[in-house]
Design a protein around this motif. Sequence first.
Motif, mmCIF file in Angstrom:
data_model
loop_
_atom_site.group_PDB
_atom_site.id
_atom_site.type_symbol
_atom_site.label_atom_id
_atom_site.label_comp_id
_atom_site.label_asym_id
_atom_site.label_seq_id
_atom_site.Cartn_x
_atom_site.Cartn_y
_atom_site.Cartn_z
ATOM 1 N N ALA A 160 -4.154 6.427 -0.560
ATOM 2 C CA ALA A 160 -5.192 5.491 -1.004
ATOM 3 C C ALA A 160 -5.677 4.797 0.260
ATOM 4 O O ALA A 160 -4.932 4.726 1.248
ATOM 5 C CB ALA A 160 -4.610 4.483 -1.990
ATOM 6 N N PRO A 161 -6.903 4.273 0.255
ATOM 7 C CA PRO A 161 -7.368 3.557 1.450
ATOM 8 C C PRO A 161 -6.418 2.403 1.773
ATOM 9 O O PRO A 161 -5.977 1.705 0.852
ATOM 10 C CB PRO A 161 -8.739 3.022 1.034
ATOM 11 C CG PRO A 161 -9.142 3.821 -0.149
ATOM 12 C CD PRO A 161 -7.884 4.281 -0.826
ATOM 13 N N TYR A 162 -6.077 2.235 3.037
ATOM 14 C CA TYR A 162 -5.244 1.091 3.418
ATOM 15 C C TYR A 162 -6.104 -0.167 3.360
ATOM 16 O O TYR A 162 -7.148 -0.248 4.004
ATOM 17 C CB TYR A 162 -4.648 1.258 4.826
ATOM 18 C CG TYR A 162 -3.625 0.182 5.077
ATOM 19 C CD1 TYR A 162 -2.308 0.358 4.690
ATOM 20 C CD2 TYR A 162 -3.997 -1.036 5.628
ATOM 21 C CE1 TYR A 162 -1.367 -0.653 4.854
ATOM 22 C CE2 TYR A 162 -3.062 -2.055 5.800
ATOM 23 C CZ TYR A 162 -1.757 -1.851 5.409
ATOM 24 O OH TYR A 162 -0.832 -2.863 5.573
ATOM 25 N N ALA A 196 -4.453 -3.200 -8.176
ATOM 26 C CA ALA A 196 -3.864 -4.549 -8.166
ATOM 27 C C ALA A 196 -3.933 -5.168 -6.764
ATOM 28 O O ALA A 196 -4.105 -6.382 -6.611
ATOM 29 C CB ALA A 196 -2.422 -4.483 -8.655
ATOM 30 N N LEU A 197 -3.830 -4.308 -5.735
ATOM 31 C CA LEU A 197 -3.959 -4.790 -4.341
ATOM 32 C C LEU A 197 -5.402 -5.158 -4.021
ATOM 33 O O LEU A 197 -5.670 -6.160 -3.371
ATOM 34 C CB LEU A 197 -3.485 -3.696 -3.379
ATOM 35 C CG LEU A 197 -1.971 -3.623 -3.113
ATOM 36 C CD1 LEU A 197 -1.583 -2.256 -2.572
ATOM 37 C CD2 LEU A 197 -1.545 -4.717 -2.152
ATOM 38 N N LYS A 198 -6.328 -4.320 -4.495
ATOM 39 C CA LYS A 198 -7.759 -4.576 -4.257
ATOM 40 C C LYS A 198 -8.162 -5.924 -4.838
ATOM 41 O O LYS A 198 -9.002 -6.616 -4.297
ATOM 42 C CB LYS A 198 -8.596 -3.489 -4.955
ATOM 43 C CG LYS A 198 -9.257 -2.525 -3.996
ATOM 44 C CD LYS A 198 -10.176 -1.602 -4.765
ATOM 45 C CE LYS A 198 -10.133 -0.236 -4.105
ATOM 46 N NZ LYS A 198 -10.554 0.828 -4.972
ATOM 47 N N SER A 248 -7.213 -6.256 3.925
ATOM 48 C CA SER A 248 -7.236 -7.607 3.336
ATOM 49 C C SER A 248 -5.970 -7.869 2.525
ATOM 50 O O SER A 248 -5.600 -9.013 2.288
ATOM 51 C CB SER A 248 -8.455 -7.762 2.442
ATOM 52 O OG SER A 248 -8.363 -6.829 1.384
ATOM 53 N N ALA A 249 -5.311 -6.793 2.086
ATOM 54 C CA ALA A 249 -4.118 -6.964 1.243
ATOM 55 C C ALA A 249 -2.829 -6.795 2.046
ATOM 56 O O ALA A 249 -1.751 -6.689 1.487
ATOM 57 C CB ALA A 249 -4.152 -5.973 0.095
ATOM 58 N N TYR A 250 -2.947 -6.784 3.389
ATOM 59 C CA TYR A 250 -1.772 -6.662 4.252
ATOM 60 C C TYR A 250 -0.793 -7.775 3.888
ATOM 61 O O TYR A 250 -1.176 -8.928 3.756
ATOM 62 C CB TYR A 250 -2.216 -6.784 5.722
ATOM 63 C CG TYR A 250 -1.066 -6.815 6.693
ATOM 64 C CD1 TYR A 250 -0.252 -5.702 6.867
ATOM 65 C CD2 TYR A 250 -0.794 -7.960 7.434
ATOM 66 C CE1 TYR A 250 0.808 -5.727 7.749
ATOM 67 C CE2 TYR A 250 0.259 -7.998 8.331
ATOM 68 C CZ TYR A 250 1.063 -6.881 8.474
ATOM 69 O OH TYR A 250 2.111 -6.906 9.348
HETATM 70 N N1 LIG Z 1 -2.295 -2.955 2.367
HETATM 71 C C1 LIG Z 1 -2.088 -1.927 1.548
HETATM 72 N N2 LIG Z 1 -3.114 -1.098 1.229
HETATM 73 C C2 LIG Z 1 -2.934 -0.063 0.383
HETATM 74 N N3 LIG Z 1 -1.756 0.226 -0.202
HETATM 75 C C3 LIG Z 1 -0.677 -0.548 0.075
HETATM 76 C C4 LIG Z 1 -0.790 -1.664 0.961
HETATM 77 N N4 LIG Z 1 0.431 -2.269 1.033
HETATM 78 C C5 LIG Z 1 1.244 -1.573 0.227
HETATM 79 N N5 LIG Z 1 0.600 -0.533 -0.340
HETATM 80 C C6 LIG Z 1 1.138 0.425 -1.321
HETATM 81 O O1 LIG Z 1 1.960 -0.341 -2.214
HETATM 82 C C7 LIG Z 1 3.074 0.434 -2.648
HETATM 83 C C8 LIG Z 1 4.373 -0.280 -2.290
HETATM 84 O O2 LIG Z 1 4.667 0.010 -0.939
HETATM 85 P P1 LIG Z 1 5.373 -0.981 0.061
HETATM 86 O O3 LIG Z 1 4.550 -2.238 0.152
HETATM 87 O O4 LIG Z 1 5.612 -0.227 1.308
HETATM 88 O O5 LIG Z 1 6.734 -1.281 -0.684
HETATM 89 P P2 LIG Z 1 7.733 -2.515 -0.555
HETATM 90 O O6 LIG Z 1 7.064 -3.670 -1.265
HETATM 91 O O7 LIG Z 1 8.962 -2.039 -1.229
HETATM 92 O O8 LIG Z 1 7.909 -2.798 0.896
HETATM 93 C C9 LIG Z 1 2.903 1.796 -1.973
HETATM 94 O O9 LIG Z 1 2.202 2.652 -2.856
HETATM 95 C C10 LIG Z 1 2.073 1.474 -0.737
HETATM 96 O O10 LIG Z 1 1.377 2.589 -0.236
#
Ligand SMILES: Nc1ncnc2c1ncn2[C@@H]1O[C@H](COP(=O)(O)OP(=O)(O)O)[C@@H](O)[C@H]1O
Length: 284
Positions: free
Chosen positions: A214-216, A258-260, A219-221
Amino acid sequence: MQKVLTIAGSDSGGGAGIQADLKTMTVNQVYGAAILTAITAQNTLGVQGVKVLAPEVVNSQLESVLRDIDFAALKTGMLANARITALVADKVKKYNLKNLVVDPVMVATSGDLLLKENALDIYKRELFPQAEIITPNLTEAKILAGFEPTTVVPGEILAEKLINFGSKYVLIKGGHFEQSDQSTELAKNSTSKTFPAQAVDLLYDGCSIKRFTAPYLESAYNTHGTGCSLSAAIASYLARDYSVPAAVGAAKKFITGALKHSFKAGAGSRVLNHFWELEYDKVK
Ligand SMILES: Nc1ncnc2c1ncn2[C@@H]1O[C@H](COP(=O)(O)OP(=O)(O)O)[C@@H](O)[C@H]1O
Ligand SMILES: Cc1ncc(COP(=O)(O)OP(=O)(O)O)c(N)n1
Protein backbone atom coordinates in the motif's frame (compact mmCIF):
# COMPACT_ATOMS: atom_id res chain seq x y z
CA MET A 1 -22.40 -13.70 13.92
CA GLN A 2 -18.95 -15.19 14.42
CA LYS A 3 -17.24 -14.77 17.79
CA VAL A 4 -13.60 -13.67 18.09
CA LEU A 5 -11.46 -13.45 21.23
CA THR A 6 -8.61 -11.06 21.96
CA ILE A 7 -6.11 -11.77 24.74
CA ALA A 8 -4.21 -8.53 25.26
CA GLY A 9 -3.43 -5.52 27.42
CA SER A 10 -5.59 -2.45 28.02
CA ASP A 11 -4.44 0.88 26.52
CA SER A 12 -6.16 3.59 28.56
CA GLY A 13 -5.62 6.01 25.65
CA GLY A 14 -7.79 3.82 23.38
CA GLY A 15 -5.31 3.61 20.50
CA ALA A 16 -3.89 0.09 20.86
CA GLY A 17 -4.45 -3.11 22.86
CA ILE A 18 -7.89 -4.41 23.77
CA GLN A 19 -9.55 -1.10 22.86
CA ALA A 20 -8.19 -1.16 19.29
CA ASP A 21 -9.02 -4.86 18.95
CA LEU A 22 -12.67 -4.49 19.97
CA LYS A 23 -13.20 -1.47 17.68
CA THR A 24 -11.63 -3.42 14.81
CA MET A 25 -13.75 -6.50 15.46
CA THR A 26 -16.98 -4.53 15.76
CA VAL A 27 -16.47 -2.59 12.54
CA ASN A 28 -15.45 -5.79 10.74
CA GLN A 29 -18.72 -7.41 11.78
CA VAL A 30 -17.74 -10.03 14.33
CA TYR A 31 -18.61 -10.32 18.02
CA GLY A 32 -15.53 -9.44 20.07
CA ALA A 33 -14.73 -10.74 23.55
CA ALA A 34 -11.65 -9.74 25.55
CA ILE A 35 -9.29 -11.24 28.13
CA LEU A 36 -7.13 -8.65 29.90
CA THR A 37 -3.50 -9.50 30.62
CA ALA A 38 -2.31 -6.10 31.81
CA ILE A 39 -3.54 -2.59 32.50
CA THR A 40 -1.36 0.14 31.05
CA ALA A 41 -1.56 3.80 31.95
CA GLN A 42 -0.96 5.00 28.43
CA ASN A 43 -1.74 7.93 26.15
CA THR A 44 -0.60 9.13 22.74
CA LEU A 45 2.72 10.27 24.24
CA GLY A 46 3.78 6.91 25.70
CA VAL A 47 3.30 4.42 28.50
CA GLN A 48 3.33 5.92 31.98
CA GLY A 49 2.65 2.71 33.96
CA VAL A 50 2.02 -1.01 33.59
CA LYS A 51 0.24 -3.37 35.98
CA VAL A 52 0.48 -6.96 34.78
CA LEU A 53 -2.38 -9.11 36.06
CA ALA A 54 -1.68 -12.24 38.10
CA PRO A 55 -1.78 -15.42 35.97
CA GLU A 56 -4.65 -16.68 38.18
CA VAL A 57 -6.77 -13.67 37.12
CA VAL A 58 -5.98 -14.27 33.45
CA ASN A 59 -6.74 -17.95 33.94
CA SER A 60 -10.18 -17.33 35.45
CA GLN A 61 -11.15 -14.96 32.62
CA LEU A 62 -10.04 -17.56 30.06
CA GLU A 63 -11.89 -20.41 31.75
CA SER A 64 -15.07 -18.31 32.02
CA VAL A 65 -15.30 -17.47 28.34
CA LEU A 66 -13.80 -20.64 26.85
CA ARG A 67 -16.23 -22.89 28.75
CA ASP A 68 -19.13 -20.86 27.43
CA ILE A 69 -18.43 -19.29 24.03
CA ASP A 70 -17.43 -21.01 20.82
CA PHE A 71 -14.80 -18.79 19.15
CA ALA A 72 -14.17 -18.98 15.40
CA ALA A 73 -10.81 -17.19 15.79
CA LEU A 74 -8.62 -15.53 18.40
CA LYS A 75 -5.66 -13.18 18.57
CA THR A 76 -3.01 -12.52 21.16
CA GLY A 77 -1.45 -9.12 21.77
CA MET A 78 0.48 -8.02 24.87
CA LEU A 79 1.11 -11.18 26.91
CA ALA A 80 3.58 -9.38 29.17
CA ASN A 81 5.57 -12.29 30.61
CA ALA A 82 6.51 -15.97 30.34
CA ARG A 83 3.83 -17.26 32.76
CA ILE A 84 0.93 -15.61 30.92
CA THR A 85 2.34 -16.69 27.54
CA ALA A 86 2.58 -20.32 28.76
CA LEU A 87 -0.93 -20.16 30.22
CA VAL A 88 -2.39 -18.91 26.92
CA ALA A 89 -0.54 -21.64 24.99
CA ASP A 90 -2.02 -24.26 27.37
CA LYS A 91 -5.58 -22.98 26.84
CA VAL A 92 -5.23 -22.97 23.05
CA LYS A 93 -4.26 -26.64 23.32
CA LYS A 94 -6.82 -27.60 25.97
CA TYR A 95 -9.76 -26.05 24.07
CA ASN A 96 -8.40 -26.95 20.63
CA LEU A 97 -8.78 -23.33 19.48
CA LYS A 98 -8.55 -22.70 15.74
CA ASN A 99 -7.48 -19.67 13.72
CA LEU A 100 -4.95 -18.38 16.25
CA VAL A 101 -3.32 -15.08 15.21
CA VAL A 102 -0.23 -14.28 17.31
CA ASP A 103 0.95 -10.67 17.32
CA PRO A 104 4.18 -10.95 19.34
CA VAL A 105 3.91 -7.50 20.94
CA MET A 106 7.25 -6.56 22.50
CA VAL A 107 7.63 -2.77 22.39
CA ALA A 108 5.18 0.15 22.00
CA THR A 109 5.72 2.81 19.29
CA SER A 110 6.95 5.03 22.11
CA GLY A 111 9.77 2.56 22.83
CA ASP A 112 8.28 1.25 26.09
CA LEU A 113 8.85 -2.49 26.74
CA LEU A 114 5.66 -4.59 26.87
CA LEU A 115 7.16 -8.11 27.16
CA LYS A 116 9.70 -9.72 29.50
CA GLU A 117 12.55 -11.19 27.48
CA ASN A 118 12.23 -14.65 29.07
CA ALA A 119 8.84 -15.05 27.35
CA LEU A 120 10.46 -15.35 23.91
CA ASP A 121 11.31 -19.03 24.33
CA ILE A 122 7.74 -19.85 25.34
CA TYR A 123 6.43 -17.99 22.29
CA LYS A 124 8.72 -20.03 20.05
CA ARG A 125 8.20 -23.44 21.65
CA GLU A 126 4.55 -23.35 22.77
CA LEU A 127 2.54 -20.64 21.04
CA PHE A 128 3.90 -20.31 17.49
CA PRO A 129 3.46 -24.04 16.66
CA GLN A 130 -0.27 -23.66 17.34
CA ALA A 131 -0.69 -20.45 15.32
CA GLU A 132 -2.35 -20.09 11.95
CA ILE A 133 -0.30 -16.92 11.45
CA ILE A 134 2.22 -14.85 13.42
CA THR A 135 2.48 -11.12 12.70
CA PRO A 136 5.77 -9.62 13.96
CA ASN A 137 6.90 -6.17 12.85
CA LEU A 138 10.40 -5.88 11.42
CA THR A 139 12.10 -5.35 14.78
CA GLU A 140 10.19 -8.19 16.45
CA ALA A 141 11.00 -10.47 13.49
CA LYS A 142 14.71 -9.77 13.87
CA ILE A 143 14.69 -10.36 17.63
CA LEU A 144 12.76 -13.63 17.23
CA ALA A 145 15.12 -14.78 14.47
CA GLY A 146 18.14 -14.05 16.68
CA PHE A 147 19.45 -10.88 15.00
CA GLU A 148 20.28 -7.54 16.58
CA PRO A 149 17.41 -5.11 15.85
CA THR A 150 19.86 -2.78 14.06
CA THR A 151 21.15 -5.47 11.65
CA VAL A 152 19.98 -5.25 8.04
CA VAL A 153 18.39 -8.62 7.16
CA PRO A 154 16.43 -9.43 3.96
CA GLY A 155 12.77 -10.22 4.62
CA GLU A 156 13.07 -13.67 2.99
CA ILE A 157 15.73 -14.76 5.47
CA LEU A 158 13.66 -13.57 8.43
CA ALA A 159 10.55 -15.32 7.07
CA GLU A 160 12.44 -18.61 6.57
CA LYS A 161 13.80 -18.53 10.11
CA LEU A 162 10.42 -17.71 11.65
CA ILE A 163 8.38 -20.33 9.76
CA ASN A 164 10.62 -22.95 11.37
CA PHE A 165 8.99 -22.19 14.73
CA GLY A 166 5.91 -24.00 13.40
CA SER A 167 3.17 -21.49 12.53
CA LYS A 168 1.37 -22.08 9.22
CA TYR A 169 2.04 -18.52 8.00
CA VAL A 170 4.41 -15.69 8.91
CA LEU A 171 3.51 -12.06 8.12
CA ILE A 172 6.40 -9.61 8.52
CA LYS A 173 5.00 -6.09 8.70
CA GLY A 174 6.93 -3.25 7.13
CA GLY A 175 5.25 -0.27 8.80
CA HIS A 176 7.99 0.66 11.24
CA PHE A 177 10.83 0.44 8.73
CA GLU A 178 14.16 1.82 9.84
CA GLN A 179 16.68 3.89 7.96
CA SER A 180 19.02 0.88 7.99
CA ASP A 181 16.34 -1.21 6.28
CA GLN A 182 16.14 1.04 3.23
CA SER A 183 18.29 -1.37 1.23
CA THR A 184 16.25 -4.45 2.12
CA GLU A 185 13.37 -6.10 0.31
CA LEU A 186 10.80 -4.61 2.65
CA ALA A 187 11.65 -1.08 1.57
CA LYS A 188 13.09 -1.64 -1.88
CA ASN A 189 10.73 0.82 -3.58
CA SER A 190 12.16 3.65 -1.56
CA THR A 191 12.35 6.92 -3.46
CA SER A 192 13.06 9.26 -0.59
CA LYS A 193 15.83 9.29 1.97
CA THR A 194 13.40 9.25 4.85
CA PHE A 195 10.33 7.23 3.84
CA PRO A 196 9.80 4.26 1.51
CA ALA A 197 7.23 4.67 -1.26
CA GLN A 198 5.37 1.51 -0.22
CA ALA A 199 4.44 -0.11 3.09
CA VAL A 200 5.20 -3.73 2.19
CA ASP A 201 4.11 -6.68 4.34
CA LEU A 202 5.55 -10.07 3.49
CA LEU A 203 3.47 -13.26 3.86
CA TYR A 204 5.22 -16.65 3.83
CA ASP A 205 3.77 -20.15 4.13
CA GLY A 206 7.05 -22.07 3.91
CA CYS A 207 6.78 -22.39 0.11
CA SER A 208 6.08 -19.05 -1.45
CA ILE A 209 6.16 -15.38 -0.57
CA LYS A 210 3.30 -12.99 -1.25
CA ARG A 211 3.72 -9.25 -0.77
CA PHE A 212 0.91 -6.93 0.31
CA THR A 213 1.67 -3.35 -0.59
CA ALA A 214 0.00 0.00 0.00
CA PRO A 215 1.31 3.55 -0.44
CA TYR A 216 3.46 4.53 2.54
CA LEU A 217 1.57 7.35 4.25
CA GLU A 218 4.14 9.84 5.51
CA SER A 219 1.44 11.77 7.34
CA ALA A 220 0.58 8.62 9.31
CA TYR A 221 4.19 7.90 10.35
CA ASN A 222 4.20 6.72 13.98
CA THR A 223 0.44 6.16 14.17
CA HIS A 224 -0.34 4.14 17.27
CA GLY A 225 -2.10 0.76 17.34
CA THR A 226 -1.53 -0.33 13.75
CA GLY A 227 -0.16 -3.79 14.61
CA CYS A 228 -2.93 -4.53 17.12
CA SER A 229 -5.64 -3.48 14.68
CA LEU A 230 -4.12 -5.39 11.74
CA SER A 231 -3.96 -8.67 13.70
CA ALA A 232 -7.50 -8.15 15.07
CA ALA A 233 -8.74 -7.57 11.52
CA ILE A 234 -6.98 -10.73 10.28
CA ALA A 235 -8.65 -12.73 13.10
CA SER A 236 -12.03 -11.21 12.21
CA TYR A 237 -11.71 -12.21 8.55
CA LEU A 238 -10.45 -15.72 9.42
CA ALA A 239 -13.55 -16.11 11.61
CA ARG A 240 -15.62 -15.15 8.58
CA ASP A 241 -14.01 -18.01 6.68
CA TYR A 242 -11.56 -16.08 4.51
CA SER A 243 -8.36 -17.95 3.57
CA VAL A 244 -5.21 -16.59 5.23
CA PRO A 245 -4.01 -14.65 2.13
CA ALA A 246 -7.53 -13.23 1.62
CA ALA A 247 -7.79 -12.27 5.32
CA VAL A 248 -4.41 -10.51 5.17
CA GLY A 249 -5.43 -8.67 1.98
CA ALA A 250 -8.73 -7.50 3.52
CA ALA A 251 -6.99 -6.50 6.77
CA LYS A 252 -4.34 -4.54 4.86
CA LYS A 253 -7.07 -2.62 3.01
CA PHE A 254 -8.80 -1.91 6.34
CA ILE A 255 -5.62 -0.67 8.05
CA THR A 256 -4.58 1.48 5.08
CA GLY A 257 -7.95 3.27 5.15
CA ALA A 258 -7.77 3.67 8.94
CA LEU A 259 -4.26 5.17 8.57
CA LYS A 260 -5.37 7.50 5.77
CA HIS A 261 -8.12 8.83 8.07
CA SER A 262 -5.94 8.83 11.22
CA PHE A 263 -6.13 11.89 13.44
CA LYS A 264 -4.60 13.56 16.48
CA ALA A 265 -6.45 12.50 19.64
CA GLY A 266 -3.85 14.00 21.98
CA ALA A 267 -0.47 15.69 21.92
CA GLY A 268 1.54 12.64 20.76
CA SER A 269 1.25 10.05 18.00
CA ARG A 270 -1.77 9.94 15.70
CA VAL A 271 -4.49 7.32 16.24
CA LEU A 272 -6.36 5.20 13.72
CA ASN A 273 -9.86 5.98 12.51
CA HIS A 274 -11.34 2.49 12.70
CA PHE A 275 -14.66 3.75 11.38
CA TRP A 276 -13.41 5.24 8.10
CA GLU A 277 -15.72 3.07 6.00
CA LEU A 278 -18.90 4.09 7.80
CA GLU A 279 -21.33 6.38 6.06
CA TYR A 280 -21.15 9.27 8.54
CA ASP A 281 -17.46 9.69 7.83
CA LYS A 282 -18.06 9.93 4.06
CA VAL A 283 -20.73 12.59 4.56
CA LYS A 284 -18.37 14.90 6.47
N1 LIG B 1 2.82 5.06 7.59
C1 LIG B 1 2.27 3.95 7.10
N2 LIG B 1 1.77 3.93 5.84
C2 LIG B 1 1.19 2.82 5.34
N3 LIG B 1 1.07 1.67 6.02
C3 LIG B 1 1.56 1.60 7.28
C4 LIG B 1 2.18 2.73 7.89
N4 LIG B 1 2.55 2.39 9.15
C5 LIG B 1 2.16 1.12 9.32
N5 LIG B 1 1.58 0.63 8.21
C6 LIG B 1 0.98 -0.70 8.02
O1 LIG B 1 0.29 -1.00 9.25
C7 LIG B 1 0.36 -2.40 9.52
C8 LIG B 1 1.01 -2.63 10.89
O2 LIG B 1 2.41 -2.57 10.72
P1 LIG B 1 3.42 -2.01 11.79
O3 LIG B 1 3.05 -0.58 12.10
O4 LIG B 1 4.78 -2.27 11.26
O5 LIG B 1 3.12 -2.93 13.04
P2 LIG B 1 3.37 -2.68 14.59
O6 LIG B 1 2.32 -1.69 15.03
O7 LIG B 1 3.21 -4.03 15.18
O8 LIG B 1 4.74 -2.12 14.73
C9 LIG B 1 1.14 -3.00 8.35
O9 LIG B 1 0.22 -3.43 7.37
C10 LIG B 1 1.98 -1.83 7.85
O10 LIG B 1 2.39 -1.99 6.52
C1 LIG C 1 -1.69 -2.48 25.71
C2 LIG C 1 -0.88 -2.33 24.47
N1 LIG C 1 -0.76 -3.38 23.62
C3 LIG C 1 -0.03 -3.27 22.49
C4 LIG C 1 0.62 -2.09 22.19
C5 LIG C 1 1.43 -1.96 20.93
O1 LIG C 1 0.57 -1.68 19.89
P1 LIG C 1 0.92 -2.09 18.36
O2 LIG C 1 -0.28 -1.84 17.55
O3 LIG C 1 1.54 -3.43 18.28
O4 LIG C 1 2.08 -1.17 18.07
P2 LIG C 1 2.15 0.34 17.76
O5 LIG C 1 1.45 0.57 16.47
O6 LIG C 1 1.58 1.08 18.90
O7 LIG C 1 3.64 0.40 17.64
C6 LIG C 1 0.48 -1.01 23.07
N2 LIG C 1 1.06 0.17 22.84
N3 LIG C 1 -0.27 -1.16 24.22
